[in-house]
Design an enzyme around this catalytic site. Structure first.
Site, PDB file in Angstrom:
ATOM      1  NE  ARG A   1      -4.123  -1.586   2.022  1.00 25.58           N
ATOM      2  CZ  ARG A   1      -5.333  -1.970   2.798  1.00 25.58           C
ATOM      3  NH1 ARG A   1      -5.358  -0.894   3.786  1.00 25.58           N
ATOM      4  NH2 ARG A   1      -6.200  -2.653   2.848  1.00 25.58           N
TER       5      ARG A   1
ATOM      6  CG  ASN B   1      -1.242  -7.014  -0.437  1.00 23.55           C
ATOM      7  OD1 ASN B   1      -1.993  -7.611  -0.969  1.00 23.55           O
ATOM      8  ND2 ASN B   1      -1.716  -6.089   0.509  1.00 23.55           N
ATOM      9  CD  GLU B   2      -4.860  -4.542  -0.562  1.00 23.32           C
ATOM     10  OE1 GLU B   2      -4.695  -3.531   0.483  1.00 23.32           O
ATOM     11  OE2 GLU B   2      -5.759  -5.361  -0.192  1.00 23.32           O
ATOM     12  CG  ASN B   3       2.446  -2.736  -4.675  1.00 24.63           C
ATOM     13  OD1 ASN B   3       2.325  -3.948  -4.915  1.00 24.63           O
ATOM     14  ND2 ASN B   3       3.017  -2.382  -3.805  1.00 24.63           N
TER      15      ASN B   3
END
Length: 822
Positions: A390, A426-428
């Site tokens: 994130r 993850n969830e970039n």
């Protein structure tokens, strides 16, 4: 690879290293530690002479054991934000090095998130990153201290060690503080003292390869050396043992120069036993170095296996199709947060294997090497991930940490046969840490990380989850599919998954499921879900995790009952059996865990999507997985934590039984309700469901299942309530059980007529005065002083401390209730 940093500090040298220390002999430093929450004015405050009996001595330290986490309780305290800042640890080391003029090293298995290490007042090493292993050579600092007779006398021959950990918020550090998990602080993994000879190993790399027909295995044994004194000659022996520890290979390399990276041996093994999820055969490679008459032995385990992701098709292990049946793990547990012991880790991983798991994604950071060893032993394939999670993309400091942590993860865990995927992020696609959000820059850095991973290890795949504009960069991609929770209905699962699979070369679905408040059950699980649109996609979008606003969705409008989640899981598992192109899927997560971004959940600050609670208590969904994924005969009647059902007199109530057996017979109050055959496609419960009439009051339910010649049974008792209730008006307290000095209390919400309000979701708060203590801040349904009611009730444990206490229970709009305990 371990980098050696040489700095002159006063009249001695300090070597600081990164990476785990290869050695069989490690001393865990678990006892005799003191901890201080907060900062010191300087290192002198940690080591200055004590003043016995002086009440003005500050600060006050508390005795702890390692592993230890700053946030053992405050991560789930319903009233505060968890602590993010510095904390100090100190102890006294007894040094007894068996090697003359050898090295003394501190081996950190992980510490959060920035760490500085001191011997007496001298800074001997520091590290940034909460999840990779690292080490510090303290030899010169220790020798300098021991040369000072006055200091040795003052500290009674022991060496003062102080460690400062810091988990303060920092935008230029990964992972992001926007992540849906806590960035814990402390020495929350094991810290080891290691003695080394003058020359030892730095990094050991094993490269096992199978021939195409899997009839021959070759393993290359490579090593680099730790040799700060520049020893010029050493002998190294390489021995390989099979699973029964029978030696099958041995070679000694004479008179090598123990510097740099070297190929030490290349062993060929005929008809090697294969590492597989059902038979995880492990070989052992033992390396012994002899330099100047000093020897050190270490060992690494490895396995032979082949895997392949077919393009737009399934996954193969050792030439056969294997459906990856997966879950996820966070390093988090009730009462200790990230400071899990090896025993806790072993319990957790065995519970996963017993549930039928053969694959795990370690989210969202490098985890303890203990976990990887357990995956090797149990036969669980691994996706391990660097903590780029994130927030977008920071500057050069940020990127350098990401490069370093990816490198360390691959170097340190390369030899584990369980690992098949290196996760890059993850969830970039989640912005907000920085004023700019540049997709092009994120793509460029993702490509850089992908290339780096393959340079370091071209035998594994790379992967990311939920960053569609980078899906073409990595080898394996997982889109966001939360059918039936954040968007859509769960019957959309198969069609959405197939659509997403066609967009990428290699599809693997990680993260699916939904929250369930343990012990909450429902007679009508779909009551509030009629407004949810089907066929509109199943991805998670901005705001979907919120409990307010936006489109209709189960995450906001559902009842968060176990009754709903078992149906969602049941549907997904049924469908996965009919998707021949599916590589596999991983349920999110195995265990409930704490998170700073969910303060209003039924258990505050807890992500409640686990199939077990934060203290390993299984929810009903655990047994749904078992019924699909295991072969050992099992049977489980839904509702072990559902003491009271309700409805009208004469109503037929659905009873679900989850089993992997061919047939099940159900009995209600001793009367057979018939035998049903299991059919995985007969939803729900694979056809093992009965509609039965309950008697008002107590009902005994028994299931008898048969698999081959094996018979297994399960029993529960449920009460049936036909009385209708009105608005909550009264709270009553009762003692459910007592074990020693610990009491389990239950509060029940009643209407003004004294009828149980079985659908109440009011928040209940517990308080105590007197000698006893609430067992609280556990992040569980029975271990929080503030918790949403489950079917109008809530429980908590009290430690009486052999005294008298008064417990108070509050709920909005209801008079406070009291109970005296003694």
């Amino acid at each position: 690879m371990r980098n050696i940093l040489y700095t002159c500090l006063f009249l001695f040298c300090c070597f600081s290293m990164t990476g785990k220390v290869p050695s069989k002999q490690k001393i865990r430093l678990t006892e005799n530690w003191e901890y201080l929450k907060g900062d010191l004015g300087g290192i002198w405050e940690a080591v200055r002479p004590a003043s016995p009996g002086n009440p003005e001595t500050v600060p006050v330290w508390q005795k702890v054991t390692l592993p230890h986490c700053f946030n053992a309780e405050d991560a789930v305290d319903p009233d505060v934000n968890y602590y993010q800042g510095p904390g100090w640890y100190k102890t006294l080391l007894t040094i007894d090095n068996p090697y003359a003029d050898g090295r003394i090293v501190l081996d950190f298995e992980g510490a959060g998130q920035k760490t500085k290490v001191y011997i007496y007042t001298t800074l001997v090493g520091e590290h940034v990153g909460g999840y990779d292993e690292w080490s510090v050579d303290i030899t010169e600092a220790v020798n300098s201290f021991m040369a000072d007779g006055q200091l040795m006398k003052r500290f009674k021959g022991k060496i003062p060690l102080s460690v400062r950990c810091d988990n303060s918020r920092d935008l230029e550090m990964i992972p992001s503080d926007l992540s849906d998990f806590n960035l814990y602080g402390g020495l929350y993994r094991y810290l080891n003292l290691v003695y080394l000879p003058k020359a030892s190993f730095e990094l050991i790399r094993l490269e096992p390869v199978l021939s195409a027909d899997r009839k021959e295995g070759t393993v290359k044994v490579k090593a680099s050396f730790y040799n700060p004194e520049d020893i010029r000659k050493a002998n190294v022996t390489v021995a390989i043992y099979d699973a029964e520890h029978k030696q099958i290979y041995s070679q000694t390399v004479q008179n090598i120069l123990p510097l740099g990276n070297q190929l030490l041996a290349e062993a060929r093994i005929k008809n090697p036993a294969l590492w597989d999820v059902d038979s995880p055969v492990l070989y052992t490679c033992e390396l012994t170095i002899d330099a100047g008459g000093q020897t050190l032995a270490t060992e690494e385990r490895f396995g032979f296996r082949q895997f392949e992701f077919k393009e737009k098709g399934p996954f193969f292990l050792n030439g056969r199709r294997l459906l990856l049946r997966g879950t996820h793990r966070h390093e988090d547990h009730a009462g200790v947060a990230q400071a899990m012991t090896e025993e806790m880790m072993r319990t957790e991983m065995q519970m996963m294997k017993d549930m039928g798991v053969n694959f795990i994604r370690l989210g969202h950071y490098q985890q303890s090497d203990i976990i990887l060893r357990l995956c090797d032993e149990l036969g669980i394939l691994v996706w391990e991930e660097e903590p780029w999670c994130r927030g977008g993309l920071g500057g050069e400091t940020y990127k350098e940490q990401a490069r370093r942590m990816l490198t360390n993860m691959i170097d340190q865990h390369h030899n584990h046969p369980s690992v098949i995927i290196w996760g890059l992020g993850n969830e970039n696609d989640w912005p907000n840490d920085f004023s700019t959000f540049d997709k092009g820059a994120i793509r460029a850095f993702m490509k850089e990380q992908h290339d780096l991973a393959h340079r370091l290890d071209d035998t594994r795949m790379t992967a990311i989850r939920r960053c569609e504009f980078c899906s073409d960069i990595v080898d394996v991609y997982s889109p966001s599919i939360w059918a039936g929770w954040y968007r859509g209905v769960f019957t959309d699962y198969k069609s959405v998954s197939e659509e997403e699979m066609k967009k990428v070369k290699h599809f693997l679905h990680v993260e699916w499921g939904g929250d369930s408040h343990a012990r909450r059950h429902s007679e009508n699980v779909f009551a509030n879900l009629k407004g949810i649109e089907s066929g509109k996609g199943a991805d998670e979008r901005d705001g979907d995790a919120s409990l307010y606003g936006g489109a209709a969705r189960a995450s906001k409008d559902g009842d968060w009952s176990e009754s709903y989640i078992v149906r969602l899981i049941d549907w997904h598992l049924k469908e996965q059996e009919t998707m021949p192109w599916l590589t596999g899927a991983a349920y999110w997560p195995f265990k409930d865990f704490s998170t700073p971004v969910r303060p209003e959940n039924p258990v505050p600050y807890v992500n409640q999507k686990g199939v077990v609670e934060r203290d390993f208590t299984p929810k009903e969904s655990y047994y749904v997985f078992q019924s699909y994924w295991t072969t050992e005969p099992m049977v489980h009647i839904y509702g072990h934590s559902w003491p009271v059902r309700w409805g009208n007199k004469g109503d037929r109530k659905e009873i679900l039984v989850y089993s992997n057996c061919e047939a099940v017979e159900l009995f209600v109050n001793g009367v057979s309700q018939g035998i049903k055959k299991r059919d995985s496609q007969d939803y729900p419960a694979a056809g093992l469901r009965w509609n039965c009439v309950y008697e008002e009051g107590k009902n005994e339910i028994r299931a008898v299942a048969v698999k081959g010649k094996t018979k297994v049974t399960d029993e529960i008792v449920q009460e049936y309530q036909t009385a209708k209730w009105g608005k909550e008006a009264v709270a009553t307290l009762s003692v459910v059980s007592r074990e020693g000095d610990t009491v389990l209390l239950e509060v029940q919400l009643l209407d003004k007529e004294g009828v149980r309000c079985l659908d109440s979701k009011k928040y209940i708060e517990f308080e105590i005065a007197g000698d006893g203590l609430l067992i609280q801040n556990q992040g569980t349904s029975t271990g929080s002083r503030k918790v949403q009611a489950y079917n109008g009730r809530a429980c908590i444990k009290v430690n009486l401390n052999k005294g008298k206490s008064m417990v108070a229970v509050k709920a909005e709009g209801i008079p406070t209730a009291f109970m005296e305990l003694m």
